[in-house]
Design an enzyme around this catalytic site. Structure first.
Site, PDB file in Angstrom:
ATOM      1  N   GLU A  88      -9.755   1.894   4.544  1.00 47.12           N
ATOM      2  CA  GLU A  88      -9.656   3.352   3.681  1.00 47.12           C
ATOM      3  C   GLU A  88     -11.056   3.761   3.222  1.00 47.12           C
ATOM      4  O   GLU A  88     -11.236   5.160   3.235  1.00 47.12           O
ATOM      5  CB  GLU A  88      -8.748   2.830   2.493  1.00 47.12           C
ATOM      6  CG  GLU A  88      -8.288   3.934   1.524  1.00 47.12           C
ATOM      7  CD  GLU A  88      -7.292   3.285   0.494  1.00 47.12           C
ATOM      8  OE1 GLU A  88      -6.417   2.611   1.066  1.00 47.12           O
ATOM      9  OE2 GLU A  88      -7.662   3.639  -0.812  1.00 47.12           O
ATOM     10  N   SER A 117       0.964  -1.246  -0.250  1.00 48.72           N
ATOM     11  CA  SER A 117      -0.182   0.046   0.125  1.00 48.72           C
ATOM     12  C   SER A 117       0.823   1.256  -0.057  1.00 48.72           C
ATOM     13  O   SER A 117       1.964   1.291   0.561  1.00 48.72           O
ATOM     14  CB  SER A 117      -0.920   0.150   1.110  1.00 48.72           C
ATOM     15  OG  SER A 117      -1.666   1.251   1.116  1.00 48.72           O
ATOM     16  N   HIS A 139      -7.307  -3.478   4.857  1.00 53.03           N
ATOM     17  CA  HIS A 139      -6.857  -2.110   4.736  1.00 53.03           C
ATOM     18  C   HIS A 139      -7.696  -1.393   3.834  1.00 53.03           C
ATOM     19  O   HIS A 139      -7.938  -0.230   4.156  1.00 53.03           O
ATOM     20  CB  HIS A 139      -5.339  -2.195   4.347  1.00 53.03           C
ATOM     21  CG  HIS A 139      -4.906  -1.078   3.985  1.00 53.03           C
ATOM     22  ND1 HIS A 139      -4.941  -0.377   2.835  1.00 53.03           N
ATOM     23  CD2 HIS A 139      -3.877  -0.374   4.678  1.00 53.03           C
ATOM     24  CE1 HIS A 139      -4.372   0.720   2.696  1.00 53.03           C
ATOM     25  NE2 HIS A 139      -3.735   1.011   3.802  1.00 53.03           N
ATOM     26  N   ASN A 140      -7.706  -1.803   2.699  1.00 50.57           N
ATOM     27  CA  ASN A 140      -8.631  -1.012   1.568  1.00 50.57           C
ATOM     28  C   ASN A 140      -9.978  -0.667   2.075  1.00 50.57           C
ATOM     29  O   ASN A 140     -10.437   0.293   1.902  1.00 50.57           O
ATOM     30  CB  ASN A 140      -8.408  -1.838   0.224  1.00 50.57           C
ATOM     31  CG  ASN A 140      -7.198  -1.599  -0.549  1.00 50.57           C
ATOM     32  OD1 ASN A 140      -6.198  -1.343   0.176  1.00 50.57           O
ATOM     33  ND2 ASN A 140      -6.893  -1.739  -1.811  1.00 50.57           N
ATOM     34  N   LYS A 154      -4.258  -6.849   3.296  1.00 53.38           N
ATOM     35  CA  LYS A 154      -4.409  -5.837   2.592  1.00 53.38           C
ATOM     36  C   LYS A 154      -5.950  -5.463   2.101  1.00 53.38           C
ATOM     37  O   LYS A 154      -6.182  -3.991   1.903  1.00 53.38           O
ATOM     38  CB  LYS A 154      -3.564  -6.227   1.257  1.00 53.38           C
ATOM     39  CG  LYS A 154      -3.469  -4.907   0.067  1.00 53.38           C
ATOM     40  CD  LYS A 154      -3.063  -3.602   0.439  1.00 53.38           C
ATOM     41  CE  LYS A 154      -2.912  -2.526  -0.471  1.00 53.38           C
ATOM     42  NZ  LYS A 154      -3.664  -2.300  -1.627  1.00 53.38           N
TER      43      LYS A 154
HETATM   44  P1  NBP Z   1      -1.777  -2.283 -13.880  1.00 50.30           P
HETATM   45  O1  NBP Z   1      -2.423  -2.696 -12.779  1.00 50.30           O
HETATM   46  O2  NBP Z   1      -2.123  -1.230 -14.638  1.00 50.30           O
HETATM   47  O3  NBP Z   1      -0.956  -3.591 -14.812  1.00 50.30           O
HETATM   48  C1  NBP Z   1      -0.191  -3.178 -16.055  1.00 50.30           C
HETATM   49  C2  NBP Z   1       1.156  -4.271 -16.048  1.00 50.30           C
HETATM   50  O4  NBP Z   1       0.381  -5.596 -16.088  1.00 50.30           O
HETATM   51  C3  NBP Z   1       2.014  -3.926 -17.213  1.00 50.30           C
HETATM   52  O5  NBP Z   1       3.114  -4.324 -17.016  1.00 50.30           O
HETATM   53  C4  NBP Z   1       1.378  -5.060 -18.161  1.00 50.30           C
HETATM   54  O6  NBP Z   1       2.294  -5.448 -19.196  1.00 50.30           O
HETATM   55  C5  NBP Z   1       1.171  -5.959 -17.414  1.00 50.30           C
HETATM   56  N1  NBP Z   1       0.268  -7.076 -17.700  1.00 50.30           N
HETATM   57  C6  NBP Z   1      -1.182  -7.004 -18.031  1.00 50.30           C
HETATM   58 BR1  NBP Z   1      -2.027  -5.825 -18.139  1.00 50.30          BR
HETATM   59  N2  NBP Z   1      -1.331  -8.293 -18.726  1.00 50.30           N
HETATM   60  C7  NBP Z   1      -0.415  -9.218 -18.836  1.00 50.30           C
HETATM   61  C8  NBP Z   1      -0.529 -10.503 -19.126  1.00 50.30           C
HETATM   62  N3  NBP Z   1      -1.005 -11.235 -19.632  1.00 50.30           N
HETATM   63  N4  NBP Z   1       0.867 -11.033 -18.825  1.00 50.30           N
HETATM   64  C9  NBP Z   1       2.139 -10.103 -18.606  1.00 50.30           C
HETATM   65  N5  NBP Z   1       1.980  -8.948 -18.002  1.00 50.30           N
HETATM   66  C10 NBP Z   1       0.851  -8.501 -18.018  1.00 50.30           C
HETATM   67  O7  NBP Z   1      -0.258  -1.700 -13.058  1.00 50.30           O
HETATM   68  P2  NBP Z   1      -0.170  -0.968 -11.655  1.00 50.30           P
HETATM   69  O8  NBP Z   1      -0.910   0.005 -11.666  1.00 50.30           O
HETATM   70  O9  NBP Z   1       1.480  -0.770 -11.612  1.00 50.30           O
HETATM   71  O10 NBP Z   1      -0.389  -2.102 -10.593  1.00 50.30           O
HETATM   72  C11 NBP Z   1       0.342  -3.113 -10.531  1.00 50.30           C
HETATM   73  C12 NBP Z   1      -0.280  -3.996  -9.389  1.00 50.30           C
HETATM   74  O11 NBP Z   1      -0.190  -3.303  -8.275  1.00 50.30           O
HETATM   75  C13 NBP Z   1      -1.915  -4.370  -9.663  1.00 50.30           C
HETATM   76  O12 NBP Z   1      -2.217  -5.668  -9.262  1.00 50.30           O
HETATM   77  C14 NBP Z   1      -2.547  -3.251  -8.980  1.00 50.30           C
HETATM   78  O13 NBP Z   1      -3.798  -3.620  -8.213  1.00 50.30           O
HETATM   79  C15 NBP Z   1      -1.408  -3.432  -7.631  1.00 50.30           C
HETATM   80  N6  NBP Z   1      -1.576  -1.925  -6.858  1.00 50.30           N
HETATM   81  C16 NBP Z   1      -1.434  -0.676  -7.493  1.00 50.30           C
HETATM   82  C17 NBP Z   1      -1.408   0.469  -6.955  1.00 50.30           C
HETATM   83  C18 NBP Z   1      -1.623   1.656  -7.507  1.00 50.30           C
HETATM   84  O14 NBP Z   1      -1.665   2.629  -6.532  1.00 50.30           O
HETATM   85  N7  NBP Z   1      -1.727   1.811  -8.810  1.00 50.30           N
HETATM   86  C19 NBP Z   1      -1.365   0.352  -5.403  1.00 50.30           C
HETATM   87  C20 NBP Z   1      -1.291  -1.065  -4.854  1.00 50.30           C
HETATM   88  C21 NBP Z   1      -1.207  -2.192  -5.475  1.00 50.30           C
HETATM   89  P3  NBP Z   1       2.176  -4.519 -20.471  1.00 50.30           P
HETATM   90  O15 NBP Z   1       3.169  -3.140 -20.424  1.00 50.30           O
HETATM   91  O16 NBP Z   1       2.847  -5.409 -21.356  1.00 50.30           O
HETATM   92  O17 NBP Z   1       0.792  -4.202 -20.757  1.00 50.30           O
END
Ligand code: NBP
Length: 479
Positions: free
Chosen positions: A192, A130, A188-189, A185
């Site tokens: 939130e 988080s 937590h959400n 987690k």
């Molecule tokens: P996203 O949730 O937007 O995911 C994008 C990533 O997933 C890219 O690297 C993409 O690769 C890859 N991907 C996908 Br979509 N399908 C795929 C597949 N079939 N095979 C391999 N790679 C694949 O990214 P994020 O916002 O950085 O979040 C990442 C994780 O962290 C998520 O689970 C999210 O819930 C969690 N999270 C996010 C936050 C936040 O604030 N954003 C906070 C806490 C946790 P590509 O570049 O080739 O499309």
């Protein structure tokens, strides 16, 4: 290809990229990989100077660049993408290697993946992270599940990159086996969501009842942030409320469409709470409030419905009311956290996780979205009494609610009288009053159930199950 990277990150969108940079900035050699290879190259071009990165174009190259046992972090979109990545990498790994899923996975998926990979001798570490993208870069709150053995290997690295609480303690702990980290987690959400809803209700009351402008309310929140409500969410609330839209010159909050979106972790928290039989009414009301806000047509069709005549307070009255709202917000927050921790305790029992609630509160003190001075209090409450059945059983919290309750009730009564919706304030007070009530109408419910369905009931004065012959002479029989 040399095999010297201590950790690898695959999935280089905002979270993965920043997490990889965080590891590198802390002196680790980090293998980096992304399905679309251009993102890997961009990361190294832009931030290569921050530390040692080992870019890999293929899964094989990536795995081969890791020292053994391998530590491989997956930061891809939760759900099918996570399974796709596991399917791609697992055949390339060896017993003892670790896959760390840092995405927002559902804990039941994590349990399934952990079980499947365990058969291959691979440690699957479902890890809640988080703090958003800033947290990933500068220090998130980290909630790892999985085996003790994997934590022995990963723990020191996670401690290094995690946020630190004010007393310097790293905001990471081994939460418990298999899906425990993702479960915590999730809650937590959920908490939130409830925090944000309660803050939203406080804002609406200060606006509609006290008649303050967004800028004035921002100042009130800034004052509150100096006291017991000191928290990241209160701090950013003040920032958002004082922001002015550059185009129109209006308060930013007045130009944003008032329909809240959600990605689903709040909804999961409530769904699981229903399955576990845990009343998390504050979180549920927060999820429902977002849902109500999104029903634009329903709201449009309801604008003509009658409400009470509004009365805006005078200046002095308004200041006194603002103080009461602070009391209400604090009391509701205590109840909301009481419910959230009850859910964690129940999940822990159900799945045999042995989660230390005090440690959970401790690792939320820094890095995460709900970080707050308040969490220190919760940590201390559980440290003093590890078997505390409910946060409300803590003398300190009970005393604070006792001191706040008159204002809490008065604020909710005013909201009802003035027609300002405060579902989370009201739900938390109802929970509090339900718990303290000597008798609940559940006795009547049991009578009704026995009447129409012969569902039986228990008596207060002797053991056993009973049924009344409602359609006959109303004699009572043992069931
Ligand atoms: P996203 O949730 O937007 O995911 C994008 C990533 O997933 C890219 O690297 C993409 O690769 C890859 N991907 C996908 Br979509 N399908 C795929 C597949 N079939 N095979 C391999 N790679 C694949 O990214 P994020 O916002 O950085 O979040 C990442 C994780 O962290 C998520 O689970 C999210 O819930 C969690 N999270 C996010 C936050 C936040 O604030 N954003 C906070 C806490 C946790 P590509 O570049 O080739 O499309």
């Amino acid at each position: 290809m040399s095999t010297h990277a201590q950790i690898g990150v695959t999935g280089l969108a905002v979270m993965g990229r920043n997490l990889a940079r965080n590891f590198a900035r802390n002196g680790y050699t980090v293998a980096v990989h992304n399905r679309t290879a251009s993102k890997t190259r961009e990361l190294v071009e832009e931030f290569g100077g921050e530390g040692e990165f080992v870019p890999a174009e293929t899964a094989k190259e990536f795995v081969e660049s890791l020292e053994r046992p391998r530590r491989l972090v997956i930061m891809v979109k939760a759900g099918e993408p996570t399974d796709a990545v596991i399917e791609e990498f697992a055949p390339l790994l060896e017993p003892g290697d670790m896959i760390i899923d840092g995405g927002n996975a559902h804990f039941a998926d994590t349990r399934r993946r952990e079980r499947d990979l365990r058969e291959q001798g691979i440690h699957f570490v479902g890890t809640g992270i988080s703090g958003g993208e800033e947290g990933a870069l500068h220090g998130p709150s980290i909630m790892p599940g999985g085996s003790v053995e994997s934590y022995d290997s990963l723990g020191p690295m996670l401690e290094k990159i995690s946020a630190k609480a004010d007393d310097g303690a790293p905001c990471v702990t081994h939460v418990g086996p298999d899906g425990a980290g993702h479960f915590v987690k999730m809650v937590h959400n959920g908490i939130e969501y409830a925090d944000m809803q309660l803050i939203g209700e406080a804002y609406q009351l200060l606006r509609d009842v006290a008649g303050y402008s967004p800028a004035e309310i921002a100042d009130i929140f800034r004052t509150w942030n100096q006291g017991r409500l000191d928290s990241y969410l209160i701090e950013i609330t003040a920032e958002v409320l004082s922001h002015v839209d550059a185009e129109t010159g209006k308060p930013f909050v007045d130009v944003v469409v008032d329909q809240a979106e959600q990605k689903g972790t709040g909804r999961w928290t409530v769904q699981i709470a229903l399955d576990l039989g845990v009343p998390v009414s504050a979180i549920a009301e927060a999820v429902f409030a977002r849902s109500v806000s999104g029903h634009a047509e329903l709201r449009e069709a309801s604008r003509h419905l009658a409400g009470p005549s509004a009365r805006t307070l005078g200046k002095e009255e308004a200041a006194a009311f603002a103080d009461q709202v602070e009391q209400a917000l604090y009391a509701s927050k205590i109840v909301s956290y009481t419910q959230g921790f009850h859910q964690i305790a129940t999940g822990s029992e159900e799945y045999d996780w042995d989660i230390d609630l005090g440690k959970v509160a401790a690792i939320w003190r820094g890095g995460c979205i709900i970080r707050a001075a308040f969490l220190d209090r919760i940590t201390r409450a559980y440290e003093a009494q590890p078997g505390l059945p409910s946060l409300l059983a803590d003398e300190g919290f009970a005393d604070e609610i006792a001191a706040a309750q008159d204002d809490w009730r008065s604020v909710i009564a005013t909201a009802v009288a003035q027609g300002v919706p405060t579902p989370a304030f009201a739900a938390t007070l109802a929970y509090y009053d339900s718990l303290r009530a000597p008798r609940l109408p559940a006795a009547l419910t049991q009578g009704q159930r026995d009447y129409f369905g012969a569902h039986t009931y228990h008596r207060t004065d002797r053991d056993g199950a009973f049924h009344t012959l409602w359609g006959g002479d109303r004699a009572e029989v043992s069931a």
